[in-house]
Design a protein around this motif. Structure first.
Motif, PDB file in Angstrom:
ATOM      1  N   ALA A 145       0.731  -1.132   0.169  1.00 12.84           N
ATOM      2  CA  ALA A 145       0.071  -0.065  -0.199  1.00 12.84           C
ATOM      3  C   ALA A 145       0.835   1.123   0.012  1.00 12.84           C
ATOM      4  CB  ALA A 145      -0.978   0.023   1.270  1.00 12.84           C
ATOM      5  N   GLY A 146       1.965   1.365   0.779  1.00 13.51           N
ATOM      6  CA  GLY A 146       2.572   2.355   0.846  1.00 13.51           C
ATOM      7  C   GLY A 146       3.611   2.352  -0.528  1.00 13.51           C
ATOM      8  N   ALA A 147       3.710   1.554  -1.279  1.00  9.43           N
ATOM      9  CA  ALA A 147       4.623   1.762  -2.537  1.00  9.43           C
ATOM     10  C   ALA A 147       3.570   2.240  -3.628  1.00  9.43           C
ATOM     11  CB  ALA A 147       5.275   0.425  -3.004  1.00  9.43           C
ATOM     12  N   VAL A 148       2.680   1.720  -3.623  1.00 10.09           N
ATOM     13  CA  VAL A 148       1.357   2.255  -4.479  1.00 10.09           C
ATOM     14  C   VAL A 148       0.898   3.755  -4.106  1.00 10.09           C
ATOM     15  CG1 VAL A 148      -1.205   2.160  -4.928  1.00 10.09           C
ATOM     16  CG2 VAL A 148       0.117  -0.019  -4.804  1.00 10.09           C
ATOM     17  N   ALA A 149       0.884   4.189  -2.978  1.00 11.87           N
ATOM     18  CA  ALA A 149       0.566   5.716  -2.652  1.00 11.87           C
ATOM     19  C   ALA A 149       1.733   6.490  -3.217  1.00 11.87           C
ATOM     20  CB  ALA A 149       0.507   5.764  -1.144  1.00 11.87           C
ATOM     21  N   LEU A 150       3.031   6.278  -2.773  1.00 16.32           N
ATOM     22  CA  LEU A 150       4.387   6.882  -3.021  1.00 16.32           C
ATOM     23  C   LEU A 150       4.178   7.072  -4.655  1.00 16.32           C
ATOM     24  CD1 LEU A 150       6.835   5.744  -0.748  1.00 16.32           C
ATOM     25  CD2 LEU A 150       5.858   7.986  -0.879  1.00 16.32           C
ATOM     26  N   TRP A 162       1.860   6.880  -6.792  1.00 11.24           N
ATOM     27  CA  TRP A 162       0.525   7.893  -7.151  1.00 11.24           C
ATOM     28  C   TRP A 162       1.014   9.155  -6.986  1.00 11.24           C
ATOM     29  CZ3 TRP A 162      -3.003  10.990  -4.444  1.00 11.24           C
ATOM     30  CH2 TRP A 162      -4.338  11.198  -5.096  1.00 11.24           C
ATOM     31  N   LEU A 163       1.391   9.589  -5.916  1.00  8.29           N
ATOM     32  CA  LEU A 163       1.626  10.980  -5.347  1.00  8.29           C
ATOM     33  C   LEU A 163       2.763  11.391  -6.438  1.00  8.29           C
ATOM     34  CD1 LEU A 163       1.602  10.819  -1.479  1.00  8.29           C
ATOM     35  CD2 LEU A 163       0.144  12.265  -2.815  1.00  8.29           C
ATOM     36  N   ALA A 164       3.697  10.627  -6.682  1.00 10.24           N
ATOM     37  CA  ALA A 164       4.755  11.176  -7.776  1.00 10.24           C
ATOM     38  C   ALA A 164       4.174  11.688  -8.857  1.00 10.24           C
ATOM     39  CB  ALA A 164       5.813  10.104  -7.830  1.00 10.24           C
ATOM     40  N   ARG A 194       0.841  12.662  -9.505  1.00 10.81           N
ATOM     41  CA  ARG A 194       0.093  13.587  -9.163  1.00 10.81           C
ATOM     42  C   ARG A 194       0.594  14.913  -8.732  1.00 10.81           C
ATOM     43  NH1 ARG A 194      -5.645  12.595  -8.363  1.00 10.81           N
ATOM     44  NH2 ARG A 194      -6.227  10.690  -9.664  1.00 10.81           N
ATOM     45  N   ARG A 195       1.863  14.846  -8.355  1.00 13.10           N
ATOM     46  CA  ARG A 195       2.607  16.202  -7.881  1.00 13.10           C
ATOM     47  C   ARG A 195       3.643  16.572  -9.045  1.00 13.10           C
ATOM     48  NH1 ARG A 195       3.223  15.750  -1.346  1.00 13.10           N
ATOM     49  NH2 ARG A 195       1.033  15.790  -0.825  1.00 13.10           N
ATOM     50  N   GLY A 196       3.755  15.667 -10.059  1.00 14.83           N
ATOM     51  CA  GLY A 196       4.590  16.182 -11.206  1.00 14.83           C
ATOM     52  C   GLY A 196       5.866  15.636 -10.997  1.00 14.83           C
ATOM     53  N   LEU A 197       6.257  15.039  -9.867  1.00 16.21           N
ATOM     54  CA  LEU A 197       7.512  14.490  -9.798  1.00 16.21           C
ATOM     55  C   LEU A 197       7.977  13.303 -11.009  1.00 16.21           C
ATOM     56  CD1 LEU A 197       7.765  13.633  -6.093  1.00 16.21           C
ATOM     57  CD2 LEU A 197       8.573  16.026  -7.434  1.00 16.21           C
ATOM     58  N   LEU A 198       6.962  12.636 -11.353  1.00 17.59           N
ATOM     59  CA  LEU A 198       7.026  11.826 -12.586  1.00 17.59           C
ATOM     60  C   LEU A 198       5.986  12.348 -13.512  1.00 17.59           C
ATOM     61  CD1 LEU A 198       7.185   8.117 -10.796  1.00 17.59           C
ATOM     62  CD2 LEU A 198       9.228   9.567 -11.906  1.00 17.59           C
ATOM     63  N   ARG A 199       6.192  12.070 -15.032  1.00 14.31           N
ATOM     64  CA  ARG A 199       5.280  12.395 -15.821  1.00 14.31           C
ATOM     65  C   ARG A 199       4.905  11.570 -16.824  1.00 14.31           C
ATOM     66  NH1 ARG A 199       4.565  17.930 -15.708  1.00 14.31           N
ATOM     67  NH2 ARG A 199       6.420  19.190 -14.499  1.00 14.31           N
ATOM     68  N   PRO A 200       3.652  11.441 -16.952  1.00 15.29           N
ATOM     69  CA  PRO A 200       3.158  10.479 -18.059  1.00 15.29           C
ATOM     70  C   PRO A 200       3.676  10.762 -19.544  1.00 15.29           C
ATOM     71  CG  PRO A 200       1.358  11.946 -17.483  1.00 15.29           C
ATOM     72  CD  PRO A 200       2.469  12.260 -16.526  1.00 15.29           C
ATOM     73  N   ARG A 201       3.834   9.724 -20.090  1.00 16.28           N
ATOM     74  CA  ARG A 201       4.122  10.033 -21.705  1.00 16.28           C
ATOM     75  C   ARG A 201       3.046  10.024 -22.456  1.00 16.28           C
ATOM     76  NH1 ARG A 201       8.573   6.165 -25.210  1.00 16.28           N
ATOM     77  NH2 ARG A 201       8.829   7.302 -26.870  1.00 16.28           N
ATOM     78  N   TYR A 231       0.844   4.320 -15.142  1.00 17.88           N
ATOM     79  CA  TYR A 231       0.430   5.658 -15.010  1.00 17.88           C
ATOM     80  C   TYR A 231       1.390   6.547 -15.976  1.00 17.88           C
ATOM     81  CZ  TYR A 231      -2.255   5.141 -10.814  1.00 17.88           C
ATOM     82  OH  TYR A 231      -3.274   4.976  -9.991  1.00 17.88           O
ATOM     83  N   ARG A 232       2.693   5.747 -16.517  1.00 13.68           N
ATOM     84  CA  ARG A 232       3.471   6.175 -17.401  1.00 13.68           C
ATOM     85  C   ARG A 232       2.779   6.571 -18.778  1.00 13.68           C
ATOM     86  NH1 ARG A 232       8.418   6.903 -19.220  1.00 13.68           N
ATOM     87  NH2 ARG A 232       9.258   6.130 -21.120  1.00 13.68           N
ATOM     88  N   LEU A 233       1.725   5.852 -19.069  1.00 16.15           N
ATOM     89  CA  LEU A 233       1.000   6.124 -20.208  1.00 16.15           C
ATOM     90  C   LEU A 233      -0.032   7.259 -19.842  1.00 16.15           C
ATOM     91  CD1 LEU A 233       0.340   5.761 -23.282  1.00 16.15           C
ATOM     92  CD2 LEU A 233      -1.024   3.587 -22.319  1.00 16.15           C
ATOM     93  N   ALA A 234      -0.048   8.351 -20.419  1.00 20.11           N
ATOM     94  CA  ALA A 234      -1.118   9.277 -20.653  1.00 20.11           C
ATOM     95  C   ALA A 234      -2.410   8.809 -21.212  1.00 20.11           C
ATOM     96  CB  ALA A 234      -0.594  10.710 -20.927  1.00 20.11           C
ATOM     97  N   ARG A 235      -3.506   9.064 -20.730  1.00 21.72           N
ATOM     98  CA  ARG A 235      -4.547   8.346 -21.129  1.00 21.72           C
ATOM     99  C   ARG A 235      -5.932   9.363 -21.336  1.00 21.72           C
ATOM    100  NH1 ARG A 235      -4.501   5.188 -16.585  1.00 21.72           N
ATOM    101  NH2 ARG A 235      -2.302   4.560 -17.494  1.00 21.72           N
ATOM    102  N   ASP A 236      -6.624   9.335 -22.283  1.00 21.24           N
ATOM    103  CA  ASP A 236      -7.976  10.104 -22.271  1.00 21.24           C
ATOM    104  C   ASP A 236      -9.093   9.773 -21.499  1.00 21.24           C
ATOM    105  OD1 ASP A 236      -7.244  12.336 -24.808  1.00 21.24           O
ATOM    106  OD2 ASP A 236      -6.032  10.341 -24.955  1.00 21.24           O
ATOM    107  N   VAL A 237      -9.410   8.045 -21.801  1.00 23.87           N
ATOM    108  CA  VAL A 237     -10.527   7.551 -20.992  1.00 23.87           C
ATOM    109  C   VAL A 237      -9.845   6.398 -20.302  1.00 23.87           C
ATOM    110  CG1 VAL A 237     -12.837   6.685 -21.569  1.00 23.87           C
ATOM    111  CG2 VAL A 237     -12.081   8.416 -22.926  1.00 23.87           C
ATOM    112  N   GLU A 238     -10.481   6.009 -19.262  1.00 20.67           N
ATOM    113  CA  GLU A 238     -10.207   5.201 -18.413  1.00 20.67           C
ATOM    114  C   GLU A 238     -11.409   4.226 -18.060  1.00 20.67           C
ATOM    115  OE1 GLU A 238      -6.584   5.877 -15.488  1.00 20.67           O
ATOM    116  OE2 GLU A 238      -8.528   6.415 -14.884  1.00 20.67           O
ATOM    117  N   ILE A 239     -11.344   2.949 -18.615  1.00 19.96           N
ATOM    118  CA  ILE A 239     -12.671   2.094 -18.101  1.00 19.96           C
ATOM    119  C   ILE A 239     -12.377   1.218 -17.119  1.00 19.96           C
ATOM    120  CG2 ILE A 239     -14.373   0.534 -19.312  1.00 19.96           C
ATOM    121  CD1 ILE A 239     -13.750   1.759 -22.213  1.00 19.96           C
ATOM    122  N   GLU A 240     -12.816   0.801 -16.300  1.00 17.79           N
ATOM    123  CA  GLU A 240     -12.826  -0.110 -15.085  1.00 17.79           C
ATOM    124  C   GLU A 240     -13.798  -1.297 -15.402  1.00 17.79           C
ATOM    125  OE1 GLU A 240     -13.263  -1.350 -10.585  1.00 17.79           O
ATOM    126  OE2 GLU A 240     -14.318   0.526 -11.290  1.00 17.79           O
TER     127      GLU A 240
END
Length: 337
Positions: free
Chosen positions: A31-36, A38-40, A42-49, A158-167
Motif C-alpha cells: 500500500a505504501g509503494a502504491v501511494a508513493l 500515485w503521489l509522484a 499527481r505532484r509532477g515528480l513523474l510525468r506520463p508520456r 501511469y507512465r502512459l497518458a490516457r484520455d479515457v479509463e474504463i474499469e
C-alpha cells in the motif's frame, strides 16, 4: 510497478476467510509503494508520456480476470465503426523474453507475445504491440498508422497518458475482501475507481438479476458465438453439445465461470481447470476418455500446434447498452477524415 505474484488466486481473497498473517503483514508495504507512486505522478515528480493520439485504457482494480479481453475487442470494433484506426497496446503477460517489445503477428507462438494479445490480434485484425512499457507501445502504434490506442490492462500503468479509463468488474467477485495485495485482490485502493470515466460490470453469459448494475455502472453481458473447430470442419452452435458429456478446458482467471456457462446450456461438463496463462502441452489433454473438448478462445490460441479433431473454441462477445458506446465516443475527439 511490480506486484506480488502468486501461483493461483488465494481462496481468502473471495471466500470470506481471514488472510494469513504473512499476507496481512506485507499488504501495508505494498500500500505504501502504491501511494508513493500515485503521489509522484499527481505532484509532477513523474510525468506520463503522451502517445500523440487518443488513448483508451481498459483495466481493473483487482488481480486476475474480470472480462477485459472481450471488452477490448468490442471497443476496437466500435472505434473502427466510428471511423478510427485502433491499435492495441499490451504488456503481454506471461511471455518469454518480456523485456523485448514485439509486434503480434499471425501464427506467432503465444510464448513470444502472450495469450491475450495473440487472441486480440487474431479476433480483431488490429495492430497489437506488446511491451512492458505500454507508453512505448502506444507511441509505436501511433507511428505505425493507428490514430487511437486501446490499452489492455493499463489502469496502473501511469507512465502512459490516457484520455479515457474504463474499469471492468466481475459481478460475482466484485472487489473480494476489499484488501490490497497480497491480503486481498486489490492492486489499488477502492477510491481509485472514482477516477475512471466509465465503469463496466461483467454479468457473464446468463442474465443475472441479482447482480444488476448499480448506479454509475454499465452492464456487460457475454454472448456466445458459433463454436470454432481447431482442426477443420464447420462451426457449430453451443446447443449442438446439449445432452453430451465434454471435457471442458479453462486456463483463465475464473475457470468456474466457463464451466457454469456450459452446464447452463445443458452440457455434461468434465472440468479441467488450469492456472491463468497456462502453457499447454499435449500431455495436458491425456484425459483417459475420448470426449469432445471445449475450451475458451484464450486457451485455444495456445493449442493450435497439437490440436485434435473434436476440439472446439467457445467464443464470447461483449454486449453493452448503446448508451455506453455513446458515452465513450463523446469523451473522444472526432477521428480525422
Amino acid at each position: 510497478m511490480s506486484r506480488p505474484r502468486l501461483p493461483q488466486t488465494p481462496a481468502w481473497w473471495f471466500d470470506g476467510s481471514t488472510p494469513p498473517l504473512w499476507a496481512r503483514a506485507v499488504a501495508p508495504l505494498y500500500a505504501g509503494a502504491v501511494a508513493l507512486r500515485w503521489l509522484a505522478y499527481r505532484r509532477g515528480l513523474l510525468r506520463p508520456r503522451q502517445a500523440g493520439v487518443p488513448v483508451v485504457v481498459v483495466g481493473n482494480l483487482i488481480a486476475g480476470g474480470s472480462g477485459k479481453t472481450p471488452l477490448v475487442l468490442a471497443v476496437v470494433e466500435r472505434l473502427r465503426a466510428a471511423g478510427w484506426t485502433p491499435g492495441v497496446a499490451s504488456r503481454g503477460y506471461g511471455r518469454e523474453d518480456a523485456a523485448t517489445p514485439r509486434w503480434v503477428e499471425a501464427g506467432m507462438d503465444a510464448s513470444l507475445c502472450g495469450d491475450e494479445p495473440l487472441l486480440i490480434s487474431h479476433a480483431s485484425g488490429a495492430k497489437v504491440r506488446v511491451d512492458r512499457d505500454r507508453a512505448a507501445a502506444a507511441v509505436a502504434l501511433a507511428a505505425a498508422g493507428c490514430d487511437i490506442v486501446v490499452c489492455d490492462d493499463g489502469l496502473q500503468h501511469y507512465r502512459l497518458a490516457r484520455d479515457v479509463e474504463i474499469e471492468v468488474q466481475d459481478a460475482r467477485r466484485r472487489y473480494g475482501n476489499g484488501l490490497l495485495l497480497p491480503a486481498g485482490p486489490l492492486r489499488e485502493p477502492l477510491e481509485r475507481a472514482a477516477d475512471c470515466a466509465l465503469r463496466v460490470l461483467n454479468l457473464g453469459v446468463a442474465a443475472d438479476d441479482a447482480a444488476a448494475a448499480c448506479a454509475g455502472e454499465w452492464p456487460m453481458r457475454l454472448g456466445i458465438g458459433e463454436l470454432r473447430p481447431l482442426v477443420g470442419g464447420r462451426g457449430l452452435p453451443l446447443a449442438a453439445f446439449a445432452g453430451q458429456r465434454v471435457h471442458a478446458v479453462a486456463g483463465i482467471g475464473e475457470p468456474e465461470r466457463f464451466f457454469s456457462m456450459l452446464r447452463d446450456a445443458g452440457i455434461g461438463v468434465v472440468p479441467h481447470a488450469f492456472p491463468d496463462h497456462h502453457v499447454y502441452t499435449p500431455a495436458d489433454f491425456e484425459f483417459g476418455s475420448q470426449l469432445p473438448v471445449l475450451m475458451t478462445e484464450k486457451d485455444a490460441v495456445k493449442c493450435m500446434a497439437f490440436a485434435q479433431p473434436g476440439w472446439h473454441a467457445v467464443p464470447v462477445a461483449a454486449q453493452l447498452p448503446e448508451a455506453f458506446w455513446q458515452a465513450l465516443l463523446e469523451r473522444l475527439p472526432q477521428p480525422l477524415p
